[in-house]
Design a protein around this motif. Structure first.
Motif, PDB file in Angstrom:
ATOM      1  N   GLU A   1       1.753 -12.965  -3.531  1.00 14.06           N
ATOM      2  CA  GLU A   1       1.589 -12.418  -2.036  1.00 14.06           C
ATOM      3  C   GLU A   1       2.714 -11.349  -1.700  1.00 14.06           C
ATOM      4  O   GLU A   1       2.671 -10.292  -1.096  1.00 14.06           O
ATOM      5  CB  GLU A   1       1.038 -13.208  -1.249  1.00 14.06           C
ATOM      6  CG  GLU A   1       0.673 -12.928   0.059  1.00 14.06           C
ATOM      7  CD  GLU A   1       0.146 -14.036   1.108  1.00 14.06           C
ATOM      8  OE1 GLU A   1      -0.383 -13.490   2.214  1.00 14.06           O
ATOM      9  OE2 GLU A   1       0.340 -15.010   0.694  1.00 14.06           O
TER      10      GLU A   1
ATOM     11  N   LYS B   1       2.749  -7.393  -1.116  1.00 12.85           N
ATOM     12  CA  LYS B   1       3.305  -6.589   0.109  1.00 12.85           C
ATOM     13  C   LYS B   1       4.365  -5.861   0.184  1.00 12.85           C
ATOM     14  O   LYS B   1       4.393  -4.747   0.782  1.00 12.85           O
ATOM     15  CB  LYS B   1       3.271  -7.525   1.424  1.00 12.85           C
ATOM     16  CG  LYS B   1       2.086  -8.382   1.543  1.00 12.85           C
ATOM     17  CD  LYS B   1       2.147  -9.393   2.841  1.00 12.85           C
ATOM     18  CE  LYS B   1       0.940 -10.173   2.967  1.00 12.85           C
ATOM     19  NZ  LYS B   1      -0.178  -9.294   3.750  1.00 12.85           N
TER      20      LYS B   1
ATOM     21  N   ASP C   1       4.425  -1.626   0.907  1.00 13.26           N
ATOM     22  CA  ASP C   1       5.197  -1.348   2.263  1.00 13.26           C
ATOM     23  C   ASP C   1       6.564  -0.911   2.178  1.00 13.26           C
ATOM     24  O   ASP C   1       7.237  -0.481   2.905  1.00 13.26           O
ATOM     25  CB  ASP C   1       4.635  -2.192   3.318  1.00 13.26           C
ATOM     26  CG  ASP C   1       3.269  -2.257   3.680  1.00 13.26           C
ATOM     27  OD1 ASP C   1       2.605  -1.208   3.559  1.00 13.26           O
ATOM     28  OD2 ASP C   1       2.781  -3.363   3.878  1.00 13.26           O
TER      29      ASP C   1
END
Length: 432
Positions: free
Chosen positions: A52, A56, A60
């Motif tokens: 995870e 992410k 980003d």
């Protein structure tokens, strides 16, 4: 009739026993299964969380991802997460350097430093024959920059790591050297020098000896290596030939090192018996080294402090447990684990503590340290001098206590403890 009943009872008993056995086996199996499932679930949760974070970040994060550095960082984080200072991850490059550095020679600059009050690196020792000595670096110099980066910005720890490196690579030092001007009223002046050192192989000096208080053999061991046992035996034999009536062995701030080299020194000093044992995760105890029947029949004092680590603690514990001598100073660091390097498939490795070293009585000393027979601490000023190899014998209460301990054990010392003016200095001590 009764016979039939007894046979029936026997059959019933067997059935009940089998049932209980099956039940206990089932309970144990289920418990083991549940533990494994819990472990699997925990590991799966770890992998899921890491995935995870990775997702992410790649979605980003405005910076670029260096895949190699990322993987090394993840592995280093895993080792750090074990909460054990001895567990370490080595990247492929660091593992290669580790293998090169595990020989009798080191590759790097060849200096020892302490952090001064300004956060810079004060040179307290320059190894004879090292690249640093050949380049003109001197004891007492203060390194204020490396490769034009200030030490206080690099941090002291990072700067220490940069002292070692590949043979042939260069490092540029900014050095502050204080010089006394001529004349009785002249003040010390400082010159800022730039010295470039080419890293190379050099032999570390880990063992020195001298005669103190007239007839006491003093041997300082800063670290154990695979080969310095022979040097130790030669030095000790020379001092005994000179008429030594007792032996002081200085293990203060000993960083540990080779278990084999340490065990070979103990073989000279101790009677026949076990010297090095460890207990693994399964509870199995293994005797790794033993000593032969020959021993040195002289009183012994061993000086230790809170910076005496690892195999040096085993050395001290054996001297104490065999009642071969007295320990003087402070309780040791308490780092008594057997560490193994586990190579990984990509050329990297992880260092893991896999067993606890034991005292002769079977006690674990990791986390506790080895206690002394005669407790004697140094003041902060004395400790600062000791670290810099500038503490004179008549200013060293631990050394004086060690000599007094020899007298308690029957040694005939020619001079009263503390009358020697020579510093306890690994560079200045006479060697054989």
């Amino acid at each position: 009739m009764s016979r039939k009943l007894s046979w029936g009872a026997a059959v019933a008993l067997v059935a009940v026993t089998a049932s209980v056995t099956v039940s206990l086996t089932y309970v144990y199996a289920m418990k083991s299964f549940n533990t494994k499932v819990a472990d699997i679930n925990e590991r799966q949760a770890m992998y899921t969380k890491l995935s995870e974070i990775d997702q992410k970040t790649r979605q980003d994060y405005i910076g670029s991802v260096n895949e190699k550095e990322l993987n090394d960082g993840i592995c280093a984080g895993y080792a750090a997460g074990l909460g054990n200072s001895q567990a370490k991850y080595l990247s492929a490059e660091k593992y290669k350097a580790y293998l090169n550095g595990s020989s009798e020679k080191s590759i790097g600059v060849g200096i020892k430093t302490v952090q001064d009050k300004d956060g810079n690196m004060e040179v307290i020792e320059v190894t004879p024959g090292s690249p640093a000595e050949k380049s003109g670096i001197k004891k007492g110099d203060t390194i204020v920059s490396m490769d034009d980066k200030e030490i206080v910005r690099l941090t002291y720890g990072d700067a220490l790591n940069k002292l070692d490196g590949a043979a042939g690579s260069k490092v540029k030092f900014g050095i502050l050297r204080r010089q006394n001007a001529a004349g009785p009223s002249a003040e010390a002046k400082a010159a800022l020098l730039s010295i470039t050192v080419t890293r190379a192989e050099y032999a570390e000096q880990t063992l020195t000896s001298s005669m103190i208080n007239g007839n006491v053999a003093y041997l300082k061991i800063s670290a154990f290596t695979d080969s310095n046992a022979e040097q130790f035996n030669n030095m000790l034999a020379a001092r005994i030939k000179q008429g030594a009536s007792g032996i002081v062995i200085d293990l203060r701030s000993n960083s540990g090192g080779s278990i084999r080299g340490m065990a070979e020194m103990l073989d000279t000093l101790l009677p026949a018996g076990n010297t090095v044992s460890y207990r693994d995760k399964a509870g199995k105890t293994t005797v790794q080294y033993t000593s032969g029947p020959n021993t040195v029949n002289l009183p012994i004092s061993v000086m230790i402090n809170r910076n005496t680590f690892g195999v040096a603690e085993i050395f001290a514990a054996d001297i104490k447990d065999y009642k071969k001598g007295l320990l003087v100073g402070e309780r040791t660091a308490g780092l008594g684990t057997k560490d193994e390097v586990k190579p990984l498939s990509d050329g990297s490795a992880i260092i893991l503590p896999v067993a606890d070293y034991l005292t002769l009585n079977g006690d674990v000393f990791s986390g506790k340290g080895i206690g002394v027979d005669i407790e004697k601490e140094l003041t902060s000023e004395q400790q600062a001098l000791l670290v810099r190899n500038q503490l004179k014998g008549d200013q060293d209460p631990q050394l004086q206590a060690a000599v007094s301990a020899l007298i308690r054990q029957g040694a005939s010392v020619e001079k009263a403890p503390g009358t020697e003016n020579a510093p306890v200095n690994s560079n200045a001590a006479a060697t054989e």
